[in-house]
Design an enzyme around this catalytic site. Structure first.
Site, PDB file in Angstrom:
ATOM      1  N   GLY A  15      12.894  13.693  17.174  1.00 52.50           N
ATOM      2  CA  GLY A  15      13.126  12.134  16.311  1.00 52.50           C
ATOM      3  C   GLY A  15      14.155  11.673  15.988  1.00 52.50           C
ATOM      4  N   ARG A  25      29.594  11.050  15.675  1.00 49.24           N
ATOM      5  CA  ARG A  25      30.864  10.575  15.973  1.00 49.24           C
ATOM      6  C   ARG A  25      31.703  11.788  14.750  1.00 49.24           C
ATOM      7  NH1 ARG A  25      33.750   8.287  11.943  1.00 49.24           N
ATOM      8  NH2 ARG A  25      34.839   7.149  12.389  1.00 49.24           N
ATOM      9  N   VAL A  28      33.156  15.245  16.846  1.00 48.37           N
ATOM     10  CA  VAL A  28      33.684  15.043  17.423  1.00 48.37           C
ATOM     11  C   VAL A  28      35.103  14.981  17.055  1.00 48.37           C
ATOM     12  CG1 VAL A  28      34.282  13.468  19.540  1.00 48.37           C
ATOM     13  CG2 VAL A  28      32.339  14.179  19.288  1.00 48.37           C
ATOM     14  N   ARG A  76      11.989  15.867  23.020  1.00 49.35           N
ATOM     15  CA  ARG A  76      11.289  16.974  23.065  1.00 49.35           C
ATOM     16  C   ARG A  76      11.254  17.873  23.534  1.00 49.35           C
ATOM     17  NH1 ARG A  76       8.666  13.862  18.649  1.00 49.35           N
ATOM     18  NH2 ARG A  76       9.693  14.114  16.336  1.00 49.35           N
ATOM     19  N   ASP A 107      13.594  20.515  11.853  1.00 50.01           N
ATOM     20  CA  ASP A 107      12.471  21.855  11.612  1.00 50.01           C
ATOM     21  C   ASP A 107      12.592  22.085  13.214  1.00 50.01           C
ATOM     22  OD1 ASP A 107      11.600  23.538   9.367  1.00 50.01           O
ATOM     23  OD2 ASP A 107       9.611  23.262  11.000  1.00 50.01           O
ATOM     24  N   THR A 129      16.343  13.817   9.288  1.00 46.34           N
ATOM     25  CA  THR A 129      15.359  12.827  10.277  1.00 46.34           C
ATOM     26  C   THR A 129      14.742  12.105   9.003  1.00 46.34           C
ATOM     27  OG1 THR A 129      12.578  13.602  10.690  1.00 46.34           O
ATOM     28  CG2 THR A 129      14.230  15.195   8.659  1.00 46.34           C
ATOM     29  N   ILE A 130      13.937  10.927   9.652  1.00 41.53           N
ATOM     30  CA  ILE A 130      13.517  10.361   8.368  1.00 41.53           C
ATOM     31  C   ILE A 130      12.815  10.885   7.553  1.00 41.53           C
ATOM     32  CG2 ILE A 130      13.950   8.524  10.676  1.00 41.53           C
ATOM     33  CD1 ILE A 130      11.638   8.157  10.019  1.00 41.53           C
ATOM     34  N   ASP A 131      11.880  11.707   7.896  1.00 44.80           N
ATOM     35  CA  ASP A 131      10.506  12.331   6.745  1.00 44.80           C
ATOM     36  C   ASP A 131      11.614  12.818   5.859  1.00 44.80           C
ATOM     37  OD1 ASP A 131       9.427  11.905   9.202  1.00 44.80           O
ATOM     38  OD2 ASP A 131       8.850  14.072   9.979  1.00 44.80           O
ATOM     39  N   ASP A 133      11.754  15.953   4.634  1.00 43.92           N
ATOM     40  CA  ASP A 133      10.994  17.390   5.836  1.00 43.92           C
ATOM     41  C   ASP A 133      11.236  18.474   5.872  1.00 43.92           C
ATOM     42  OD1 ASP A 133      10.977  16.835   7.266  1.00 43.92           O
ATOM     43  OD2 ASP A 133       9.026  16.801   7.884  1.00 43.92           O
ATOM     44  N   MET A 173       5.613   6.087   8.020  1.00 41.86           N
ATOM     45  CA  MET A 173       5.929   8.075   8.511  1.00 41.86           C
ATOM     46  C   MET A 173       5.942   8.754   7.509  1.00 41.86           C
ATOM     47  SD  MET A 173       7.593   7.037  12.631  1.00 41.86           S
ATOM     48  CE  MET A 173       6.794   6.552  13.744  1.00 41.86           C
ATOM     49  N   ARG A 175       5.410  12.230   9.092  1.00 45.17           N
ATOM     50  CA  ARG A 175       4.070  13.750   9.569  1.00 45.17           C
ATOM     51  C   ARG A 175       3.682  14.430   8.771  1.00 45.17           C
ATOM     52  NH1 ARG A 175       5.954  16.450  14.494  1.00 45.17           N
ATOM     53  NH2 ARG A 175       8.211  14.519  14.678  1.00 45.17           N
ATOM     54  N   GLY A 189       6.909  -1.698  -5.839  1.00 46.64           N
ATOM     55  CA  GLY A 189       6.321  -1.383  -6.468  1.00 46.64           C
ATOM     56  C   GLY A 189       4.416  -1.750  -6.211  1.00 46.64           C
ATOM     57  N   ALA A 190       3.984  -0.613  -5.627  1.00 44.69           N
ATOM     58  CA  ALA A 190       2.927  -0.370  -4.967  1.00 44.69           C
ATOM     59  C   ALA A 190       1.930  -0.423  -6.105  1.00 44.69           C
ATOM     60  CB  ALA A 190       3.092   0.111  -3.712  1.00 44.69           C
ATOM     61  N   GLU A 227       1.724   8.336   6.727  1.00 44.60           N
ATOM     62  CA  GLU A 227       0.682   9.008   7.756  1.00 44.60           C
ATOM     63  C   GLU A 227      -0.423  10.443   7.045  1.00 44.60           C
ATOM     64  OE1 GLU A 227       2.688   9.107  11.056  1.00 44.60           O
ATOM     65  OE2 GLU A 227       3.956  10.529  10.715  1.00 44.60           O
ATOM     66  N   ARG A 257      12.294   3.980  13.135  1.00 43.22           N
ATOM     67  CA  ARG A 257      13.613   4.867  12.894  1.00 43.22           C
ATOM     68  C   ARG A 257      14.506   4.628  13.286  1.00 43.22           C
ATOM     69  NH1 ARG A 257      10.278   9.462  15.833  1.00 43.22           N
ATOM     70  NH2 ARG A 257      11.049   9.044  17.809  1.00 43.22           N
TER      71      ARG A 257
HETATM   72  O1  F6P Z   1       9.844  13.274  12.615  1.00 46.28           O
HETATM   73  C1  F6P Z   1       9.883  12.132  12.522  1.00 46.28           C
HETATM   74  C2  F6P Z   1       8.949  10.951  13.040  1.00 46.28           C
HETATM   75  O2  F6P Z   1       8.753   9.841  13.295  1.00 46.28           O
HETATM   76  C3  F6P Z   1       7.794  11.459  11.643  1.00 46.28           C
HETATM   77  O3  F6P Z   1       7.603  10.644  11.323  1.00 46.28           O
HETATM   78  C4  F6P Z   1       6.141  11.245  12.759  1.00 46.28           C
HETATM   79  O4  F6P Z   1       5.200  11.486  12.673  1.00 46.28           O
HETATM   80  C5  F6P Z   1       6.897  11.903  14.302  1.00 46.28           C
HETATM   81  O5  F6P Z   1       8.749  11.631  14.248  1.00 46.28           O
HETATM   82  C6  F6P Z   1       6.912  10.840  15.603  1.00 46.28           C
HETATM   83  O6  F6P Z   1       7.209  10.877  16.453  1.00 46.28           O
HETATM   84  P1  F6P Z   1       7.226  10.432  18.347  1.00 46.28           P
HETATM   85  O7  F6P Z   1       8.415   9.711  17.708  1.00 46.28           O
HETATM   86  O8  F6P Z   1       7.182  11.607  19.235  1.00 46.28           O
HETATM   87  O9  F6P Z   1       5.487   9.562  17.927  1.00 46.28           O
END
Ligand code: F6P
Length: 334
Positions: A15, A25, A28, A76, A107, A129-131, A133, A173, A175, A189-190, A227, A257
């Protein structure tokens, strides 16, 4: 003595994440400073199999620092999961004369890098990765921008929720991880934040929190759902049934993203890209460039992949404490 590095490849895989371009950049330009050529492999590991590449120059990566997405495209690759695919990728590396590959991603990208290194191609990983994780690193490129994007959207949602005195359920998101949800939840402040790391107790985690918020005088409520917990739509239905509110559900999705990378993502990506090339120059590849306590550390890839990172539950407590009327039990004095 370490082999002299003359040409390396760089790719982005999995992703996309804001900050991938600044990382490319940095690779390079650092390589250029050491007199190393860089070949951009397009569409991640798949491009290494099919020989989809472009020569990258310092001038050519100009004006990419502020661009979201990845100029190298990403994918992927299922073919790379096969031995046949990986052997073809090694063939491409040989044909292109690549002395190593910088792999920017998460990962799955690093598992690919490990496999390739086992076939004799040196690799260095850069976590993006935005996760957020990835176990071996405190921080992954893209997380900050994604948090800011989500916050921006939720702030806007709050305006209309406030006007209509409504409940909003927002799915973010992440994952299987709740980093994004919890950071965002604290920052907006949820009323409640639901993360996969904590087993859901709907009565306590949602119903009671909405009731407490109501008692404190609030007439609109913001529920942030990672999610990995499940569908925000389902959570919305349960709120309707069990609390009697009529929530509006928003799934933020892939908007998280996109966008220009934040200062933190540009700066971190630049440092990580720099150290990825330095690793090759100094002859210690097959590693991942990580941050720990804000500083760059390089960890051998196998060790790095075995490392685990868990959501710091004290952050959850911080989120809970922000609600007016929260009651925590004090530890008993000994
Ligand atoms: O790993 C980054 C991510 O945006 C997750 O937060 C999300 O579950 C997944 O990728 C979504 O993947 P795709 O772009 O294949 O829908």
């Amino acid at each position: 003595m370490a082999k002299e590095i003359k040409r390396i490849g760089v790719l982005t895989s999995g992703g996309d994440a804001p900050g991938m371009n600044p990382a490319v950049r940095a690779v390079v330009r650092t390589a250029a400073a050491y007199g190393i050529e860089v070949i951009g492999i397009r569409r991640g590991w798949q491009g290494l199999i099919t020989g989809d590449f472009v020569k990258l120059t310092s001038e050519g990566v100009g004006h990419t620092l502020s661009r979201g997405g990845t100029i190298l495209y990403t994918a992927r690759s299922e073919d790379f999961m096969t031995e046949k695919g990986r052997k073809r990728a090694v063939g491409t590396c040989k044909v292109l004369g690549l002395d190593g590959i910088v792999a920017i991603g998460g990962d799955g990208t690093f598992r690919g890098a490990l496999e390739l290194s086992r076939l004799g191609i040196p690799t260095v990983g850069v976590p993006a990765t935005i996760d957020n994780d990835i176990g071996c690193t405190n921080y992954t490129i893209g997380f900050d921008t994604a948090c800011n994007t989500a916050i921006d959207c939720i702030d806007k949602l709050r305006d209309t929720m406030q006007s209509h005195e409504r409940c909003s359920v927002v799915e973010v998101m992440g994952r299987n991880a709740g980093f994004l949800a919890l950071y965002v939840g604290i920052a907006v402040g949820a009323t409640a934040v639901l993360v996969p790391e904590k087993e859901l107790d709907f009565e306590k985690d949602v119903v009671e929190r909405i009731q407490a918020s109501r008692l404190a005088g609030n007439t609109h409520f913001m529920i942030v759902v990672a999610e990995g917990v499940g569908s925000a739509v389902e959570i919305g239905h349960r709120i309707k049934e069990e609390v009697g509110l009529d929530p509006r559900v928003t799934v933020l999705g892939h908007i998280q993203r996109g966008g220009a990378p934040s200062a933190r993502d540009r700066e971190t990506a630049t440092r990580m890209g720099f150290y990825a090339v330095k690793a090759f120059v100094e002859g210690h590849s097959n590693s991942i460039i990580c941050t720990q306590e804000g500083e760059i550390v390089e960890i051998p890839i196998e060790e790095a992949l075995a490392m685990k990172k868990t959501l710091q539950m004290y952050r959850y407590e911080v989120m809970e404490a922000m609600q007016i009327g929260s009651h925590f039990e004090r530890p008993k004095k000994k």
